[in-house]
Design a protein around this motif. Structure first.
Motif, mmCIF file in Angstrom:
data_model
loop_
_atom_site.group_PDB
_atom_site.id
_atom_site.type_symbol
_atom_site.label_atom_id
_atom_site.label_comp_id
_atom_site.label_asym_id
_atom_site.label_seq_id
_atom_site.Cartn_x
_atom_site.Cartn_y
_atom_site.Cartn_z
ATOM 1 N N GLY A 109 0.810 -1.218 0.000
ATOM 2 C CA GLY A 109 0.000 0.000 0.000
ATOM 3 C C GLY A 109 0.839 1.261 0.000
ATOM 4 N N PHE A 110 1.867 1.297 0.852
ATOM 5 C CA PHE A 110 2.746 2.467 0.904
ATOM 6 C C PHE A 110 3.509 2.651 -0.403
ATOM 7 N N ILE A 111 4.047 1.577 -0.931
ATOM 8 C CA ILE A 111 4.807 1.661 -2.186
ATOM 9 C C ILE A 111 3.891 2.092 -3.329
ATOM 10 N N LEU A 116 2.017 6.104 -7.280
ATOM 11 C CA LEU A 116 0.901 6.867 -7.846
ATOM 12 C C LEU A 116 1.084 8.369 -7.617
ATOM 13 N N SER A 117 1.600 8.755 -6.474
ATOM 14 C CA SER A 117 1.850 10.176 -6.201
ATOM 15 C C SER A 117 2.892 10.738 -7.155
ATOM 16 N N LEU A 118 3.962 9.979 -7.415
ATOM 17 C CA LEU A 118 4.988 10.428 -8.352
ATOM 18 C C LEU A 118 4.435 10.538 -9.773
ATOM 19 N N VAL A 119 3.653 9.583 -10.198
ATOM 20 C CA VAL A 119 3.040 9.628 -11.531
ATOM 21 C C VAL A 119 2.132 10.845 -11.633
ATOM 22 N N LEU A 123 2.572 14.004 -14.193
ATOM 23 C CA LEU A 123 1.512 14.423 -15.106
ATOM 24 C C LEU A 123 1.175 15.898 -14.942
ATOM 25 N N LEU A 124 1.114 16.363 -13.711
ATOM 26 C CA LEU A 124 0.795 17.774 -13.465
ATOM 27 C C LEU A 124 1.915 18.693 -13.964
ATOM 28 N N ARG A 125 3.166 18.308 -13.779
ATOM 29 C CA ARG A 125 4.293 19.131 -14.208
ATOM 30 C C ARG A 125 4.456 19.095 -15.719
#
Length: 128
Positions: A109-111, A116-119, A123-125
């Protein structure tokens, strides 16, 4: 959780005939959410058996086991019981029931959350 004593070749537990009193299906979905992958055992079987107490008088005991297959009410099957504490039983060819561990599920779950946070951040950047 302390490990329950199991019958061994040197000191086998006495055998008794057990009678199924109830067999209830337990849904695997709840276990999957709470503990990770569900087990293959989905039936909770309640049974009664007679075993002598400290005075040698037969006493009716009730216990439960999990099973991959349903067992109709009234089915007879052999069990072994701990003579010092008859509520401890072992069905033939049964594996000790252990609770699944949550540590691997939490790590996944943590990994997964970090990936997902990095992806999402990439995407936002990338949109600017």
């Amino acid at each position: 959780m302390p490990k329950l004593p199991q019958p061994s070749a040197e000191t086998p537990w006495p055998e008794a005939m057990a009678t199924v009193t109830a067999c209830r299906y337990t849904a695997g979905a709840g276990r999957a959410i709470a503990f990770g992958l569900p087990t293959a055992r989905h039936f909770l079987v309640t049974f009664n058996f007679w075993a002598p107490d400290a005075n040698g008088t037969d006493v009716l005991h009730t216990a439960e086991l999990t099973s991959a297959k349903p067992m109709p009410q009234g089915t007879l099957f052999p069990i072994r019981y701990n003579p010092d504490d008859p509520h401890e039983t072992a069905a033939p060819n049964a594996e000790p029931h252990t609770a699944p561990t949550r540590i691997p599920l939490i790590a996944v779950g943590f990994i997964g959350s970090a990936v997902l946070s990095l992806v999402w951040l990439l995407l936002l950047r990338g949109c600017r």
